[in-house]
Design a protein around this motif. Structure first.
Motif, PDB file in Angstrom:
ATOM      1  N   ALA A  42     -12.683   9.479 -25.879  1.00  0.00           N
ATOM      2  CA  ALA A  42     -12.367   8.732 -25.002  1.00  0.00           C
ATOM      3  C   ALA A  42     -12.367  10.744 -24.244  1.00  0.00           C
ATOM      4  O   ALA A  42     -12.125  10.691 -21.897  1.00  0.00           O
ATOM      5  CB  ALA A  42     -10.993   8.809 -24.511  1.00  0.00           C
ATOM      6  N   GLU A  43     -11.612  11.748 -24.481  1.00  0.00           N
ATOM      7  CA  GLU A  43     -12.156  13.412 -24.728  1.00  0.00           C
ATOM      8  C   GLU A  43     -10.885  13.378 -23.682  1.00  0.00           C
ATOM      9  O   GLU A  43     -10.658  14.447 -22.777  1.00  0.00           O
ATOM     10  CB  GLU A  43     -13.380  14.223 -24.284  1.00  0.00           C
ATOM     11  N   VAL A  44      -9.573  13.149 -24.075  1.00  0.00           N
ATOM     12  CA  VAL A  44      -8.338  13.145 -23.876  1.00  0.00           C
ATOM     13  C   VAL A  44      -7.200  13.679 -24.846  1.00  0.00           C
ATOM     14  O   VAL A  44      -7.319  13.136 -26.123  1.00  0.00           O
ATOM     15  CB  VAL A  44      -7.941  11.897 -22.990  1.00  0.00           C
ATOM     16  N   PRO A  93      -4.797   7.895 -15.573  1.00  0.00           N
ATOM     17  CA  PRO A  93      -5.936   7.227 -15.538  1.00  0.00           C
ATOM     18  C   PRO A  93      -6.718   8.096 -16.909  1.00  0.00           C
ATOM     19  O   PRO A  93      -7.661   7.092 -17.389  1.00  0.00           O
ATOM     20  CB  PRO A  93      -6.739   9.003 -14.750  1.00  0.00           C
ATOM     21  N   ASN A  94      -6.131   8.649 -18.017  1.00  0.00           N
ATOM     22  CA  ASN A  94      -5.869   8.623 -19.438  1.00  0.00           C
ATOM     23  C   ASN A  94      -5.728   7.921 -20.250  1.00  0.00           C
ATOM     24  O   ASN A  94      -6.650   7.599 -21.027  1.00  0.00           O
ATOM     25  CB  ASN A  94      -6.089  10.657 -19.522  1.00  0.00           C
ATOM     26  N   LEU A  95      -4.683   6.985 -19.915  1.00  0.00           N
ATOM     27  CA  LEU A  95      -4.702   5.963 -20.342  1.00  0.00           C
ATOM     28  C   LEU A  95      -5.137   5.175 -20.035  1.00  0.00           C
ATOM     29  O   LEU A  95      -5.562   4.331 -21.010  1.00  0.00           O
ATOM     30  CB  LEU A  95      -2.922   5.780 -20.643  1.00  0.00           C
ATOM     31  N   PHE A  96      -5.886   5.291 -19.245  1.00  0.00           N
ATOM     32  CA  PHE A  96      -6.963   3.873 -18.485  1.00  0.00           C
ATOM     33  C   PHE A  96      -8.043   4.102 -19.483  1.00  0.00           C
ATOM     34  O   PHE A  96      -9.703   3.141 -19.211  1.00  0.00           O
ATOM     35  CB  PHE A  96      -7.289   3.356 -17.349  1.00  0.00           C
ATOM     36  N   ARG A  97      -8.864   5.009 -19.893  1.00  0.00           N
ATOM     37  CA  ARG A  97      -9.611   5.549 -20.727  1.00  0.00           C
ATOM     38  C   ARG A  97      -9.637   4.794 -21.855  1.00  0.00           C
ATOM     39  O   ARG A  97     -10.594   4.225 -22.478  1.00  0.00           O
ATOM     40  CB  ARG A  97      -9.851   7.241 -20.150  1.00  0.00           C
ATOM     41  N   LEU A  98      -8.323   5.802 -22.624  1.00  0.00           N
ATOM     42  CA  LEU A  98      -8.206   4.791 -23.447  1.00  0.00           C
ATOM     43  C   LEU A  98      -8.216   3.176 -23.959  1.00  0.00           C
ATOM     44  O   LEU A  98      -8.598   2.725 -24.569  1.00  0.00           O
ATOM     45  CB  LEU A  98      -6.598   5.548 -23.672  1.00  0.00           C
TER      46      LEU A  98
END
Length: 403
Positions: A65-67, A74-79
């Motif tokens: 996810a590149e986080v 928003p990054n937790l949603f990307r995970l």
């Protein structure tokens, strides 16, 4: 599979607490699952399994996810989007999940899966320590096994019932379980379910205890009528097993530095019908001194890194730090040194950990045997249990006899 907004939000909220606030996954999940009484068992399973999956594969998913930590919402949603994509679950058109690069996710997964620290999702330092101690091949097999979801294993409480009758009772409550060869008291569930709601549990017919952990109490070679000291008893899983092996005859003294854990042990002992357990909180050295050379058997289920139980506690990988490993090893030495004095002549001591590292296991026993405190002891037997060989937790136990 259709994703429900409230369940996905519950997953993201829990991950925020585990990743960004350093909370323990099991405790936070327990709290999350109390949030909505309308959730059925399937909803709860989805939340629990998804949280554990993302915790287990955090490093891999974050790289895809590149986080970076700390993870914004928003990054937790990307995970979560990475998890869903790799599971083949179609993403709904929610604002939080828009612009998920599905194709790129799969490509990056294939690429990163060639590298062990990403494929098995582990910190670099831990990978290096384990390779150094166990060797490349053994560690690769072991960490792959420890990344599988742990089975639910029950220990039949022989004070009240035998395994066959327990299996029949559980079947009546629509729970299927099978026995395991070489584990006389164990039943493994065919499907994960909440066994704590069963009448069989309320009646004290079983405890939840991994198969490897169930080997420790018999390894101590107790007999009815003995005086046994469980020195790091905690909430007492092994004390309860010892009580059953001793048929409630003799005395088990369960010690711990945490009084609240011993309170939980008392509650469990009452349910199990284990009447020969006495709890004592270690408030000072006097508690130990009073027991010097008084016990036929001593169990030291030592505090450890917990690397053998990563399959049930995947967040340990992220909480563990190199300096903790050094600290815990000196604690283990101290405990062996002090608590071994409780064994009387001719008595036996078992040192056990749920770690797979030789530096916490064989090397600690070796160090003790070569020390002043260990000069009267000899090693009688030891078991090194690796997850990839047994299918259960990684464990170590050594039985020492005092001259």
């Amino acid at each position: 599979m259709r994703l429900h907004r409230n369940l996905v939000f519950a997953v993201v909220d829990t991950l925020n607490l585990v990743f960004n606030e350093g909370k323990y996954a099991d405790k936070e999940l327990a709290n999350t699952l109390k949030r909505d009484k309308r959730w059925g068992s399937r909803d709860r399973s989805f939340i629990a399994e998804t949280v554990y999956d993302i915790v287990r594969w955090k490093r891999l998913y974050a790289a895809i996810a590149e986080v970076k930590e700390p993870y914004s919402r928003p990054n937790l949603f990307r995970l979560f989007a990475v998890w869903a994509t790799l599971k083949g679950i179609a993403l709904p058109d929610w604002k939080q999940l828009e612009d998920t690069p599905t194709r790129r996710i799969k490509g990056k997964f294939d690429e990163l899966s060639q590298i062990r620290v990403y494929r098995e999702s582990i910190p670099d330092w831990l990978d290096q320590v384990a390779v150094q101690e166990m060797g490349e091949e053994k560690w690769s097999k072991e960490i792959a096994s420890l990344n599988k979801t742990a089975p639910v294993v029950l220990r039949t409480n022989k004070l009240k019932i035998d395994s066959k009758n327990l299996r029949d009772l559980l079947f009546q409550e629509e729970i299927e379980a099978r026995s395991i060869q070489n584990y006389p008291d164990a039943l493994v569930l065919e499907e994960r379910t909440n066994v704590f709601k069963t009448q069989a549990f309320k009646n004290g017919f079983f405890e939840v205890q991994d198969a490897s952990s169930q080997l420790v109490a018999p390894f101590l070679q107790v007999e009815p009528g003995m005086r046994v000291v469980d020195t790091c008893a905690g909430a007492g899983g092994k004390s309860l097993h010892l009580a059953a092996l001793m048929e409630n005859k003799g005395q088990i003294i369960a010690l711990d530095i945490y009084g609240n854990k011993l309170k939980e042990l008392k509650r469990r002992a009452k349910r199990a019908g284990a009447h020969n357990i006495e709890t004592r909180t270690i408030e000072n050295n006097k508690v130990i001194k009073k027991l010097h050379q008084k016990a036929d058997r001593v169990l030291i289920d030592a505090p450890c890194s917990g690397l053998g139980v990563l399959s049930r506690n995947p967040d340990t990988k992220w909480k563990l730090q190199p300096e903790f490993l050094d600290e815990i090893k000196s604690v283990q030495r101290e405990i062996l040194n002090n608590y071994s004095k409780i064994v009387k002549s001719g008595g036996k001591l078992v040192y056990a950990t749920c770690s797979i590292l030789p530096s916490e296991n064989q090397q600690q026993v070796e160090f003790f045997l070569n020390s002043e405190a260990g000069k009267d002891f000899t090693l009688e037997d030891q078991k090194i249990i690796l997850s990839y060989e047994s299918g259960y937790d990684g464990f170590y136990m050594a039985r020492l006899i005092k001259k």
